[in-house]
Scaffold this motif. Structure first.
Motif, PDB file in Angstrom:
ATOM      1  N   MET A  95      31.868 -14.013   0.475  1.00 12.71           N
ATOM      2  CA  MET A  95      31.651 -12.822   1.298  1.00 12.71           C
ATOM      3  C   MET A  95      30.542 -13.079   2.310  1.00 12.71           C
ATOM      4  N   ILE A 143      39.896  -6.940   6.359  1.00 13.38           N
ATOM      5  CA  ILE A 143      40.571  -5.722   5.908  1.00 13.38           C
ATOM      6  C   ILE A 143      39.551  -4.695   5.429  1.00 13.38           C
ATOM      7  N   SER A 144      38.560  -5.166   4.662  1.00 16.71           N
ATOM      8  CA  SER A 144      37.525  -4.265   4.166  1.00 16.71           C
ATOM      9  C   SER A 144      36.741  -3.642   5.308  1.00 16.71           C
ATOM     10  N   THR A 145      36.462  -4.443   6.324  1.00 11.16           N
ATOM     11  CA  THR A 145      35.729  -3.939   7.493  1.00 11.16           C
ATOM     12  C   THR A 145      36.542  -2.879   8.212  1.00 11.16           C
ATOM     13  N   ASP A 163      39.266 -15.174   1.670  1.00 12.09           N
ATOM     14  CA  ASP A 163      38.137 -14.239   1.520  1.00 12.09           C
ATOM     15  C   ASP A 163      37.778 -13.611   2.859  1.00 12.09           C
ATOM     16  N   TYR A 204      43.135  -5.648  11.379  1.00 12.56           N
ATOM     17  CA  TYR A 204      44.273  -5.788  10.470  1.00 12.56           C
ATOM     18  C   TYR A 204      45.204  -6.907  10.940  1.00 12.56           C
ATOM     19  N   ALA A 245      40.261 -10.961   3.651  1.00 15.78           N
ATOM     20  CA  ALA A 245      39.976  -9.767   2.849  1.00 15.78           C
ATOM     21  C   ALA A 245      38.786  -9.005   3.430  1.00 15.78           C
ATOM     22  N   HIS A 246      37.803  -9.757   3.961  1.00 17.57           N
ATOM     23  CA  HIS A 246      36.643  -9.116   4.582  1.00 17.57           C
ATOM     24  C   HIS A 246      37.046  -8.359   5.842  1.00 17.57           C
ATOM     25  N   ASP A 250      38.982  -1.025   6.929  1.00 15.67           N
ATOM     26  CA  ASP A 250      39.072   0.160   6.077  1.00 15.67           C
ATOM     27  C   ASP A 250      37.797   0.988   6.154  1.00 15.67           C
ATOM     28  N   GLY A 251      36.661   0.303   6.207  1.00 12.19           N
ATOM     29  CA  GLY A 251      35.377   0.998   6.244  1.00 12.19           C
ATOM     30  C   GLY A 251      35.134   1.761   7.521  1.00 12.19           C
ATOM     31  N   SER A 284      51.182  -2.158   3.053  1.00 15.26           N
ATOM     32  CA  SER A 284      49.827  -2.203   3.606  1.00 15.26           C
ATOM     33  C   SER A 284      49.763  -3.171   4.786  1.00 15.26           C
ATOM     34  N   ARG A 320      40.432  -1.144  14.718  1.00 15.86           N
ATOM     35  CA  ARG A 320      40.931  -1.316  13.354  1.00 15.86           C
ATOM     36  C   ARG A 320      42.213  -2.141  13.343  1.00 15.86           C
TER      37      ARG A 320
END
Length: 399
Positions: A1, A32-34, A26, A58, A29-30, A36-37, A94, A54
């Protein structure tokens, strides 16, 4: 991360420079997390610009995942974790992908060929339900066995249940089944607590033919297993503990405070049996623990009834018939009848009997019924039986 203070661009460059597929996945995934946030951040930014930002993240994440999931050239195979990740995306839609079970299935199979436990389990599920492929019970069982052997907890549990109950056209094999349930229970976590609960039922020793039992009944161990599952957040086990502390099952003391606490935890997860149990506690109250409330009794029963629990539908019918906790505290015969009919349609014996009684005395049933002091306290629960061999200490009979 990403390390604290490290920019997204620096992380991106690190991923590009790396030959490690895990580092690159990873990073995806980061991203995607960013993205989503960004939905949780209050800004004055133009909504269209925010959505574009966004979508850009994605899209970049999807490119990384697809690249990792396909052959990397020079004889390299796709990264199984990426194949599984992408299969999940196709399976649930998704990353703005259209749901495509065929693609998901093919990716699960590719990852399974490389020994990916979760992908192997998903392949088995696809064969069982016919998602992306034709239903094939034998292949489903083969992949469940392979996934279980690879250490997938969900597969161990599923295989155990198949063998215990003879699912998928298999002959029952309780001894092997319980072995897999025990292995699944050993590594149970928040996402896979089910085996703990099923093992607890076996150790409770109150279900099934005693001559075919594969474990020696042990109420203390059953309680330990229910407790582990409940602490992992499994609502059926939380409800079971509430039941045990209400009736003194599994050699536990009758303890209204603990009973209500466990019922409440299960009800917070929308467990209908627990919601109905709380209705019973509110109807009678528990001195020093819970104040009696007709309104709460009705509302909790209504929550369970709205989920289709037949016992709760009967209880709501009773509350309307007697005017307990309903709006204005007034009886409503027609509303009561509607709920009794719903319960009867699901085979609830008390509701069926009520309807028969009404047919025999139509003239009497045409008038709203006065609850009366003699029928007031928890009448909807009176004929419900306790678990075999148990005595009720107190009046909160909710089963």
């Amino acid at each position: 991360m990403v390390a604290q203070g490290e920019s997204l661009e620096n992380y991106r460059q690190k991923a590009k420079d790396s030959n490690d597929p895990k580092t690159q996945l990873d990073f995806a995934a980061h991203l995607i997390s960013t993205a989503d946030g960004m939905d949780c951040i209050d800004t004055d930014e133009d909504p269209k610009k925010a959505k574009k930002a966004r979508d850009t993240l994605y899209s970049e994440a999807l490119k990384w995942v697809k690249k990792l999931a396909t052959n990397g050239g020079l004889g390299k195979t796709g990264f199984p974790d990426a194949q599984f990740f992408l299969a999940e995306c196709y399976g649930n839609g998704s990353l703005q992908l259209t749901i495509d079970h065929d693609r998901a299935f093919n990716l699960y199979v590719q990852a399974s060929k490389q020994g990916h436990p979760a992908a192997t389990y998903r392949t088995a599920v696809c064969y069982e339900v016919g998602a992306g492929t034709k239903r094939d019970a034998n292949r489903a069982l083969t992949y469940y066995r392979k996934a279980a052997a690879l250490g997938d907890t969900a597969a161990m549990y599923k295989l155990g249940m198949i063998l215990m109950n003879g699912f998928l056209g298999q002959a029952k094999n309780p001894r092997e089944g319980v072995t897999w349930l025990k292995r699944a229970a050993q590594q149970a976590d928040e996402s896979t607590p089910h085996a703990l609960h099923e093992l607890a039922i076996l150790y409770e020793g109150t279900q099934g033919d005693p001559s075919t039992q594969v474990v020696i009944p042990d109420p203390t161990h059953a309680h330990e297993l229910y407790l582990r599952a409940a602490q992992l957040g499994y609502a059926p086990s939380q409800y079971k503990l509430g039941l045990c502390y209400e009736y003194g099952l599994l050699n536990l003391p009758v303890d209204p405070r603990r009973s209500i606490a466990w019922y409440t935890r299960a009800a917070e997860q929308q467990e209908p049996e627990a919601e109905l149990a709380l209705s019973g506690w509110y109807l009678t109250g528990a001195e020093g623990v819970l104040q009696q409330s007709d309104r709460e009794a009705y509302l909790w029963a209504r929550k369970a009834a709205d989920k289709g629990l037949a016992k709760a539908e009967f209880a709501v019918g009773y509350y309307y018939e007697k005017g307990i906790g309903t709006d204005g505290g007034m009886s409503d015969y027609e509303e009561a009848r509607r709920w009794y009919l719903r319960a009867a349609a699901q085979g609830n014996k008390r509701a069926i009997q009520w309807i028969k009684d009404q047919k025999q005395s139509r003239r009497q049933a045409a008038q709203p019924r006065d609850g009366g002091a003699g029928e007031r306290a928890g009448d909807w629960r009176k004929s419900t039986s306790l678990p075999a061999g148990q005595n009720k200490d107190g009046e909160c009979l909710v089963m």
